[in-house]
Design a protein around this motif. Structure first.
Motif, PDB file in Angstrom:
ATOM      1  N   GLU A 269      -8.374  16.066 110.366  1.00  0.00           N
ATOM      2  CA  GLU A 269      -7.725  15.626 109.127  1.00  0.00           C
ATOM      3  C   GLU A 269      -7.400  14.134 109.181  1.00  0.00           C
ATOM      4  O   GLU A 269      -7.497  13.434 108.176  1.00  0.00           O
ATOM      5  CB  GLU A 269      -6.449  16.433 108.896  1.00  0.00           C
ATOM      6  CG  GLU A 269      -5.661  16.039 107.653  1.00  0.00           C
ATOM      7  CD  GLU A 269      -6.442  16.230 106.368  1.00  0.00           C
ATOM      8  OE1 GLU A 269      -6.059  15.590 105.361  1.00  0.00           O
ATOM      9  OE2 GLU A 269      -7.422  17.018 106.355  1.00  0.00           O
ATOM     10  N   ILE A 273      -8.407  11.298 106.482  1.00  0.00           N
ATOM     11  CA  ILE A 273      -7.400  10.430 105.844  1.00  0.00           C
ATOM     12  C   ILE A 273      -7.814   8.969 105.957  1.00  0.00           C
ATOM     13  O   ILE A 273      -7.705   8.194 105.000  1.00  0.00           O
ATOM     14  CB  ILE A 273      -6.018  10.669 106.481  1.00  0.00           C
ATOM     15  CG1 ILE A 273      -5.488  12.058 106.113  1.00  0.00           C
ATOM     16  CG2 ILE A 273      -5.022   9.598 106.043  1.00  0.00           C
ATOM     17  CD1 ILE A 273      -4.207  12.433 106.834  1.00  0.00           C
ATOM     18  N   ARG A 276     -10.271   7.462 103.513  1.00  0.00           N
ATOM     19  CA  ARG A 276      -9.837   7.295 102.122  1.00  0.00           C
ATOM     20  C   ARG A 276      -9.006   6.038 101.898  1.00  0.00           C
ATOM     21  O   ARG A 276      -8.462   5.848 100.815  1.00  0.00           O
ATOM     22  CB  ARG A 276      -9.020   8.516 101.674  1.00  0.00           C
ATOM     23  CG  ARG A 276      -9.777   9.833 101.724  1.00  0.00           C
ATOM     24  CD  ARG A 276      -9.076  10.898 100.885  1.00  0.00           C
ATOM     25  NE  ARG A 276      -7.721  11.157 101.326  1.00  0.00           N
ATOM     26  CZ  ARG A 276      -7.383  12.108 102.190  1.00  0.00           C
ATOM     27  NH1 ARG A 276      -8.316  12.879 102.744  1.00  0.00           N
ATOM     28  NH2 ARG A 276      -6.122  12.293 102.531  1.00  0.00           N
ATOM     29  N   THR A 277      -8.857   5.196 102.900  1.00  0.00           N
ATOM     30  CA  THR A 277      -8.035   3.997 102.745  1.00  0.00           C
ATOM     31  C   THR A 277      -8.735   2.782 103.329  1.00  0.00           C
ATOM     32  O   THR A 277      -9.509   2.894 104.292  1.00  0.00           O
ATOM     33  CB  THR A 277      -6.672   4.194 103.440  1.00  0.00           C
ATOM     34  OG1 THR A 277      -5.886   3.011 103.304  1.00  0.00           O
ATOM     35  CG2 THR A 277      -6.844   4.497 104.920  1.00  0.00           C
ATOM     36  N   PHE A 317       1.227   5.680 104.877  1.00  0.00           N
ATOM     37  CA  PHE A 317       0.191   6.462 104.205  1.00  0.00           C
ATOM     38  C   PHE A 317      -0.244   7.650 105.066  1.00  0.00           C
ATOM     39  O   PHE A 317      -0.353   8.783 104.571  1.00  0.00           O
ATOM     40  CB  PHE A 317      -1.006   5.560 103.904  1.00  0.00           C
ATOM     41  CG  PHE A 317      -2.173   6.276 103.289  1.00  0.00           C
ATOM     42  CD1 PHE A 317      -2.147   6.656 101.958  1.00  0.00           C
ATOM     43  CD2 PHE A 317      -3.298   6.557 104.044  1.00  0.00           C
ATOM     44  CE1 PHE A 317      -3.224   7.330 101.392  1.00  0.00           C
ATOM     45  CE2 PHE A 317      -4.378   7.221 103.491  1.00  0.00           C
ATOM     46  CZ  PHE A 317      -4.336   7.605 102.167  1.00  0.00           C
ATOM     47  N   GLU A 320       2.584  10.326 105.165  1.00  0.00           N
ATOM     48  CA  GLU A 320       2.681  11.081 103.915  1.00  0.00           C
ATOM     49  C   GLU A 320       1.528  12.074 103.765  1.00  0.00           C
ATOM     50  O   GLU A 320       1.744  13.249 103.422  1.00  0.00           O
ATOM     51  CB  GLU A 320       2.687  10.101 102.735  1.00  0.00           C
ATOM     52  CG  GLU A 320       2.773  10.763 101.382  1.00  0.00           C
ATOM     53  CD  GLU A 320       2.779   9.749 100.256  1.00  0.00           C
ATOM     54  OE1 GLU A 320       2.595  10.159  99.100  1.00  0.00           O
ATOM     55  OE2 GLU A 320       2.968   8.544 100.537  1.00  0.00           O
ATOM     56  N   GLU A 321       0.302  11.639 104.027  1.00  0.00           N
ATOM     57  CA  GLU A 321      -0.853  12.517 103.883  1.00  0.00           C
ATOM     58  C   GLU A 321      -0.826  13.644 104.911  1.00  0.00           C
ATOM     59  O   GLU A 321      -1.183  14.786 104.597  1.00  0.00           O
ATOM     60  CB  GLU A 321      -2.142  11.698 104.043  1.00  0.00           C
ATOM     61  CG  GLU A 321      -2.379  10.706 102.923  1.00  0.00           C
ATOM     62  CD  GLU A 321      -2.652  11.398 101.603  1.00  0.00           C
ATOM     63  OE1 GLU A 321      -3.339  12.436 101.619  1.00  0.00           O
ATOM     64  OE2 GLU A 321      -2.168  10.906 100.563  1.00  0.00           O
ATOM     65  N   TRP A 325      -0.683  17.718 104.267  1.00  0.00           N
ATOM     66  CA  TRP A 325      -1.697  18.609 104.831  1.00  0.00           C
ATOM     67  C   TRP A 325      -1.076  19.727 105.653  1.00  0.00           C
ATOM     68  O   TRP A 325      -1.522  20.878 105.601  1.00  0.00           O
ATOM     69  CB  TRP A 325      -2.669  17.808 105.693  1.00  0.00           C
ATOM     70  CG  TRP A 325      -3.696  18.663 106.361  1.00  0.00           C
ATOM     71  CD1 TRP A 325      -4.857  19.152 105.821  1.00  0.00           C
ATOM     72  CD2 TRP A 325      -3.644  19.169 107.708  1.00  0.00           C
ATOM     73  NE1 TRP A 325      -5.528  19.915 106.736  1.00  0.00           N
ATOM     74  CE2 TRP A 325      -4.812  19.941 107.906  1.00  0.00           C
ATOM     75  CE3 TRP A 325      -2.734  19.030 108.746  1.00  0.00           C
ATOM     76  CZ2 TRP A 325      -5.081  20.574 109.114  1.00  0.00           C
ATOM     77  CZ3 TRP A 325      -3.003  19.658 109.954  1.00  0.00           C
ATOM     78  CH2 TRP A 325      -4.160  20.416 110.120  1.00  0.00           C
TER      79      TRP A 325
END
Length: 384
Positions: A269, A273, A276-277, A317, A320-321, A325
């Motif tokens: 995961e 993540i 995506r950044t 970030f 938080e993600e 999850w």
């Protein structure tokens, strides 16, 4: 050929001096701009030096006009001295303007609004310190030159020089801290220990170096406060410089999770993540179990970013993600507090005795003990 000295001639000469000053200023600006059409420094030079140069020409030309056309009188020495003082002052202003122009030219080639700006920040710091030193020297020389225009200044100067030893000792003791800050500011500028826009940790506060002067340093704290520290602070106390060599940093995100956590799924995961950044610089991405005691499993994530603000945003970030999850896809990993409750079993096959006595007592607790007790409490047998 002699020039007529009259008030009318003085007025005409003064007006001519003003016109000549304006014309020379415009001509010099035009020549400078034509000499370098495709460059930016001529406009900067004109912007910085136009007004002081124009005032300097006006003062000099008016002085010439007065000296040539003004009627003789007792007031002429005072007027000449006033023009001399004005010329020295405006000349110092012009020199300072030229110094600021040279600073602008030097700093324009090295901007700090880009990555890997260590050299630019070092040069900016040194140029700012040199400009302040140069302007201070020009002002001191100008003030000294103005004082020497007065007739009694030389006599005062002689007496001051005669007692220079005592004065220097007193001044040194009185300005010890100030001189220490001045030399510390020069040391900061040329030792490359700290530069403008460096990210530092001072007094347990995170901030950027906003300004470096000869006596103090201004740190812009992350919450828009300003911390003003003496220059000696950075030469006598330890501090953290996060951008000493480069701005890239390594940061961590930690979780205390349940023993049923699956680090492999968390690692997968984390990879999703980071894709995506754009905050991650793609250098380091590590997920490890660093501890497993006290009822929790500690998972640590290590990531890197190009600078401290980006790293802080990246850590927030990821945190938080990952929390979202865990609640969505791995609820068994959410930390829990377990309590074990134990219930005592009681023997109900025989009635309870009065009181809570030990079964191994002498006169109570079992049948043998009760028999012994009856020998002492029953009727006493006597011999007949």
């Amino acid at each position: 050929m002699s020039v007529e000295r009259s008030w009318i001639a003085l007025a005409i000469a003064s007006m001519s001096a003003l016109v000549i000053a304006l014309a020379l200023t415009a001509l010099v600006a035009l020549i400078i701009r034509l000499a370098a059409r495709r460059r930016r420094w001529p406009n900067a030079l004109v912007k910085r030096a136009r007004i002081p140069f124009r005032v300097f020409l006006v003062v000099v030309l008016l002085w010439v006009a007065v000296a040539v056309t003004a009627p003789a009188g007792e007031w002429m020495p005072a007027v000449n001295q006033a023009f001399l003082i004005a010329t020295i002052g405006v000349g110092a202003w012009l020199v300072c303007a030229l110094a600021m122009f040279l600073e602008d030219v030097a700093l324009a080639r090295y901007t700090i609004d880009r990555p890997n700006n260590r050299i630019a920040r070092r040069l900016r710091t040194q140029v700012l310190i040199l400009r302040r030193l140069g302007m201070a020297a020009v002002i001191v020389i100008a003030v000294g030159a103005i004082l020497l225009t007065f007739p009694g200044a030389q006599a005062v100067g002689t007496s001051v020089l005669a007692s220079a030893g005592v004065v220097s000792i007193i001044a040194g003791l009185a300005a010890q801290s100030t001189l220490g800050n001045v030399f510390a500011g020069m040391q900061i500028a040329f030792s490359d220990a700290v530069r403008v826009d460096d990210v530092v940790i001072v007094e347990n506060e995170w901030g950027r170096i906003e300004e470096i002067t000869l006596t103090y340093v201004v740190v812009h704290i992350w919450d828009d406060r300003r911390m003003v520290l003496p220059s000696t602070y950075f030469t006598s106390k330890p501090f953290q410089n996060w951008t000493r060599r480069n701005s890239e940093l390594l940061g961590s995100v930690e979780f205390d999770l349940d023993w049923r956590v699956t680090p492999g799924e968390m690692r997968d995961e984390l990879a999703r993540i980071l894709t995506r950044t754009d905050l991650w610089d793609q250098r380091v991405s590590v997920l490890q179990v660093t501890d497993a005691v006290g009822g929790f499993v500690r998972v640590r994530i290590l990531v890197t970013a190009i600078d401290a603000p980006t790293l802080f945003d990246l850590r927030c970030f990821i945190r938080e993600e990952m929390v979202a999850w865990l609640y969505r896809s791995s609820p068994q990993s959410v930390p829990r507090t377990r309590v074990r409750m134990v219930e005592e079993e009681t023997d109900i096959s025989r009635p309870p005795h009065t009181g809570d006595h030990d079964a191994s007592a002498l006169f109570h607790g079992d049948h043998g003990a009760e028999g012994r007790a009856s020998q002492f409490t029953g009727p006493i047998q006597t011999a007949r």
